[in-house]
Design a protein around this motif. Structure first.
Motif, short mmCIF file in Angstrom:
data_model
loop_
_atom_site.label_atom_id
_atom_site.label_comp_id
_atom_site.label_asym_id
_atom_site.label_seq_id
_atom_site.Cartn_x
_atom_site.Cartn_y
_atom_site.Cartn_z
N ASN A 1 0.73 -1.24 0.09
CA ASN A 1 -0.08 -0.13 -0.04
C ASN A 1 0.86 1.00 0.02
OD1 ASN A 1 -2.42 1.68 -0.06
ND2 ASN A 1 -2.64 1.55 2.19
N VAL A 2 1.61 1.34 -0.85
CA VAL A 2 2.42 2.48 -1.13
C VAL A 2 2.57 3.05 -2.65
CG1 VAL A 2 4.95 3.31 -0.95
CG2 VAL A 2 4.16 1.56 0.49
N ASP A 3 2.59 4.24 -2.75
CA ASP A 3 2.58 5.05 -3.95
C ASP A 3 4.16 5.13 -4.23
OD1 ASP A 3 2.54 6.43 -6.38
OD2 ASP A 3 1.39 8.01 -5.75
N TRP A 4 4.54 4.19 -5.09
CA TRP A 4 5.99 4.25 -5.49
C TRP A 4 6.44 5.12 -6.67
CZ3 TRP A 4 7.54 1.45 -9.85
CH2 TRP A 4 6.72 0.37 -10.26
N ALA A 5 5.40 5.86 -7.43
CA ALA A 5 5.63 6.55 -8.45
C ALA A 5 6.99 7.55 -8.31
CB ALA A 5 4.62 7.41 -9.14
N PHE A 6 7.52 8.04 -9.27
CA PHE A 6 8.64 8.93 -9.23
C PHE A 6 8.43 10.48 -9.23
CE2 PHE A 6 11.83 11.46 -11.66
CZ PHE A 6 12.96 11.44 -10.59
N GLU A 7 8.35 11.00 -8.16
CA GLU A 7 8.02 12.37 -7.82
C GLU A 7 6.45 12.56 -8.37
OE1 GLU A 7 10.79 15.43 -8.98
OE2 GLU A 7 12.41 14.14 -8.59
N PRO A 8 5.77 12.03 -7.76
CA PRO A 8 4.25 12.17 -8.35
C PRO A 8 3.64 13.62 -8.36
CG PRO A 8 4.29 10.98 -6.21
CD PRO A 8 5.78 11.14 -6.59
N ASP A 9 4.02 14.30 -7.64
CA ASP A 9 3.64 15.75 -7.54
C ASP A 9 3.88 16.44 -8.72
OD1 ASP A 9 2.39 15.28 -5.06
OD2 ASP A 9 4.16 16.23 -3.94
N SER A 10 5.04 15.75 -9.45
CA SER A 10 5.17 16.75 -10.76
C SER A 10 4.19 16.65 -11.75
CB SER A 10 6.65 16.06 -11.27
OG SER A 10 6.70 14.95 -11.66
N ASP A 11 3.60 15.45 -11.70
CA ASP A 11 2.46 15.28 -12.84
C ASP A 11 1.40 16.19 -12.56
OD1 ASP A 11 4.11 12.93 -13.04
OD2 ASP A 11 2.37 11.53 -12.20
N LEU A 12 0.90 16.38 -11.42
CA LEU A 12 -0.21 17.04 -11.37
C LEU A 12 0.00 18.70 -11.19
CD1 LEU A 12 -3.46 16.82 -10.99
CD2 LEU A 12 -3.21 17.31 -8.49
N ASN A 13 1.21 18.89 -10.86
CA ASN A 13 1.64 20.52 -11.09
C ASN A 13 2.29 20.78 -12.35
OD1 ASN A 13 0.81 20.72 -8.36
ND2 ASN A 13 3.21 19.87 -7.49
N ASN A 14 1.95 19.93 -13.39
CA ASN A 14 2.57 20.24 -14.61
C ASN A 14 3.97 20.69 -14.87
OD1 ASN A 14 -0.48 21.64 -14.24
ND2 ASN A 14 -0.61 20.47 -15.68
N ILE A 15 4.80 20.18 -13.91
CA ILE A 15 6.11 20.60 -14.15
C ILE A 15 6.51 19.95 -15.45
CG2 ILE A 15 8.67 19.97 -13.31
CD1 ILE A 15 7.29 19.87 -10.50
N TRP A 16 7.48 21.26 -16.18
CA TRP A 16 7.94 20.82 -17.54
C TRP A 16 9.10 21.57 -17.75
CZ3 TRP A 16 6.21 17.46 -21.08
CH2 TRP A 16 6.80 17.53 -22.39
N PRO A 17 10.12 20.99 -18.30
CA PRO A 17 10.46 19.69 -18.71
C PRO A 17 10.33 18.73 -17.53
CG PRO A 17 12.12 20.94 -19.71
CD PRO A 17 11.48 21.72 -18.55
N LEU A 18 9.94 17.45 -17.70
CA LEU A 18 9.77 16.51 -16.67
C LEU A 18 11.10 16.24 -16.06
CD1 LEU A 18 7.61 13.89 -18.78
CD2 LEU A 18 6.89 15.36 -16.98
N PRO A 19 10.87 16.00 -14.82
CA PRO A 19 12.32 15.56 -14.01
C PRO A 19 12.89 14.39 -14.31
CG PRO A 19 10.30 15.47 -12.50
CD PRO A 19 9.75 15.88 -13.83
N GLY A 20 14.31 14.21 -14.15
CA GLY A 20 14.87 12.93 -14.39
C GLY A 20 15.28 12.82 -15.83
N SER A 21 16.37 11.71 -15.84
CA SER A 21 16.72 11.60 -17.27
C SER A 21 17.22 10.11 -17.17
CB SER A 21 17.84 12.31 -17.62
OG SER A 21 18.59 11.95 -18.68
N LEU A 22 17.09 9.34 -18.09
CA LEU A 22 17.43 7.84 -18.53
C LEU A 22 18.38 7.79 -19.51
CD1 LEU A 22 14.26 5.75 -18.08
CD2 LEU A 22 15.69 6.56 -16.28
N ALA A 23 19.10 9.08 -19.65
CA ALA A 23 20.14 9.22 -20.60
C ALA A 23 21.31 8.46 -19.78
CB ALA A 23 20.81 10.61 -20.97
N TYR A 24 22.48 8.02 -20.44
CA TYR A 24 23.49 7.42 -19.39
C TYR A 24 24.82 7.70 -20.29
CZ TYR A 24 22.66 3.75 -23.54
OH TYR A 24 22.52 3.13 -24.67
N THR A 25 25.96 7.17 -19.47
CA THR A 25 27.15 7.35 -20.11
C THR A 25 27.92 6.41 -20.34
OG1 THR A 25 28.11 7.68 -17.69
CG2 THR A 25 27.18 9.47 -18.59
#
Length: 593
Positions: A416-440
């Protein structure tokens, strides 16, 4: 209010709004947050006029749209909703669609868009939340169109440059997109499925799925290109007795998937190429919870088994399964490995119930690919699969504490845990979206076909996306040829350390008809020759005659033009520098037709 943070940059989609120039365009202004309904009103008006299939609904850059009711399309119609290409500022975000908190039981219907025909959506951010931040329990639903089924057209969904955000468990227990039809054809390009999690069930929160315990649906084709699936229960769900005939994943990124990234083991036609898997099947392998074949785990990427093991009656046989898995990587972060071994659940669980990391692919899956007599067109190219190579992601989309808490609950049977990544960024319309899955990681940055990075280029390597796009057709041709023929088009270097000794392995399979694979290793840069000889000692084919860097290789011998009989293959390797003479190995192989 929109906030600006450094994070995901999305390039302009290659299909501009001008691509719909032959259709009427209805410009839908952004909603007044206190009222909403502009998109509902625009679509309802066009449906009433009978012109839905000839109309494009264009949303505003950075627009905010509140759906005030479910949208149901007429049978056989086409619904098209597009947004302008996004930018990299808060003012140029994708237009966002959310759901009203007033007067609608979204979970009661389980549906946001109920499609009785075709649906095209480009450059739209669909948030499966109400304006108050609650998961709506609803989905995009494709209903069966019997007329389209009979004609062969089927039900068509085309989604490009979209975000499917915070989908949980819709009524009917499907996915963000739920299929209740017999001939769906879906194309997903440059899409981002993110935070599609269910706080209480590890196996919900899916991109594409049939509903719970449905038995009569079927999918013609699903194509995913440059898509990301991050923080989800599943990626694609395919469960008995329904199946998709043609499934294609190219340049996709799978990250933090609680269970199956690509679920099923009875694939008909499947392509998984140039993909990156990290932290997939985070629930791990519990021996007590394995499937019908308890000797093997499920694996963290793709899984294969015999058709007979499913108990399903298929319209295709084992010899008709065309499956290609190549140029991909799999990695599980060390914190997840360590947590599986020691946590409040594992420390007291029995050995059969203690979670262990999933392997990239299982021996059962590899065994099918090696048996060319029964499965001539299943090709798992282990020479281009990178197992255990850390991509070194720049800003992973991970809420580690929440994931760990959820896992303990899921292993114990009551998460019983919301494990989404920074879920508040969704409803607050944060743009660009936080985080990056680019790699090195330098190896993975050139491990794809034609030297491109593995995984989703559109979202994480935009500077290389345009170059890749220019050669996409050629790449698709190579992939299709390899999938159809069951033969690789080139010699590939194994993704592993430099071997210690010269070695020539026994060909596999042996006996064979008509192709067999020969593996060999050289510890030093050498000029390598591999020739095939008949029983009389006459050379009948040359497989390799060139310089090779130190490494392990494989080459395929195609005996379709030769008579049945005993043949010999000989490796000659002459070091290019230093001491040492030519090394020679000879082995016997049998061609039986």
């Amino acid at each position: 209010m929109k906030h600006f943070v450094t994070g995901l940059f999305i390039m302009a989609l290659t299909l501009p709004i001008s691509a719909f120039a032959q259709m009427d365009t209805v410009y839908v202004p952004t909603d007044n947050p206190a009222v909403g309904g502009n998109l509902n009103n625009a679509i309802d008006s066009v449906i009433t006029a009978g012109t839905l299939s000839n109309t494009v609904f264009e949303l505003a850059t950075g627009g905010y749209y509140i759906l005030t009711a479910q949208i149901v399309t007429p049978t056989g119609s086409q619904l098209t909703i597009v947004g302008p290409p996004p930018g990299n500022t808060e003012a140029t975000a994708l237009p966002e669609i959310v759901l009203t908190s007033s007067g609608v039981s979204w979970g009661g219907t389980g549906i946001i868009f109920d499609i009785y025909g075709n649906f095209t959506m480009n450059n739209v951010w669909l948030l499966y939340l109400t304006t108050q931040g609650s998961q709506a329990g609803a989905c995009i639903n494709f209903e069966d169109d019997t007329t389209a089924d009979l004609s062969g057209a089927g039900e068509v969904g085309i989604f490009k440059g979209d975000i499917f955000d915070d989908s949980g468990v819709p009524n009917g227990a499907g996915g963000a997109i739920t299929l209740k039809c017999r001939d769906f054809k879906g194309t997903f390009e440059n899409d981002f499925f993110r935070n599609d999690v269910c706080p209480t069930l590890q196996y919900y929160g899916r991109a594409i799925s049939w509903g719970y315990q449905t038995t009569s649906w079927h999918t013609d084709s699903l194509t995913f290109v440059n898509c990301t699936f991050a923080n989800m229960g599943y990626g694609l769900m395919q469960e008995s007795p329904e199946w998709a005939d043609n499934v294609w994943f190219n340049h996709c990124t799978f990250f933090n998937i609680m269970m199956f990234p690509i679920e099923s083991n009875y694939w008909h036609n499947l392509v998984v190429t140039n993909c990156l898997f990290e932290n997939t099947y985070m629930m791990g392998d519990e021996i007590a919870l394995r499937g019908t074949n308890a000797l093997y785990p499920f694996g963290g990427t793709i899984s294969l088994d015999t058709l007979a093991s499913t108990g399903i009656t298929f319209t295709f046989g084992e010899a008709n399964r065309h499956i290609l898995f190549s140029h991909s990587s799999y990695y599980e972060q060390s914190w997840l490995d360590n947590f599986m071994a020691h946590n409040a659940y594992s420390d007291t669980a029995s050995p059969a119930n203690t979670p262990m990391p999933q392997p990239m692919i299982t021996e059962l899956t590899l065994g099918l690919s090696r048996n060319k007599t029964m499965w001539p067109y299943i090709q798992i190219d282990t020479t281009t699969l990178y197992d255990g190579v850390d991509p070194h992601m720049i800003a992973p989309l991970t809420n580690q504490d929440s994931i760990e808490s959820f896992l303990v609950g899921a292993w114990s049977g009551s998460p019983n845990v919301d494990w989404a990544f920074e879920p508040d960024s969704d409803l607050n319309n944060i743009w660009p979206l936080p985080g990056s899955l680019a790699y090195t990681n330098d190896t993975l940055l050139t491990a794809g076909m034609s030297g491109f990075p593995l995984g989703d280029l559109y979202h994480w390597f935009p500077s290389q996306y345009t170059t890749w796009k220019a050669q996409e057709a050629n790449e698709d041709t190579v992939i299709s040829q390899e999938q159809r023929s069951g033969k690789l088009t080139a010699v590939h270097e194994l993704a592993q350390s430099v071997p210690k000794d010269y070695e020539l392995l026994q060909n596999y399979p042996n006996p064979f008809n008509p192709t067999t694979q020969i593996d060999y290793s050289i510890p030093r840069n050498s000029f390598v020759t591999i020739n095939i000889y008949n029983i009389l000692g006459e050379k009948v084919a040359t497989l390799v005659s060139s310089e090779r860097q130190a490494g392990s290789y494989d080459v395929t011998f195609d005996g379709s033009k030769f008579a049945s009989g005993i043949y010999f293959y000989r490796l000659l390797a002459r070091p290019l520098s230093g001491d040492g003479g030519t090394v020679s190995f000879t082995k016997k192989l049998a061609l039986i037709k």
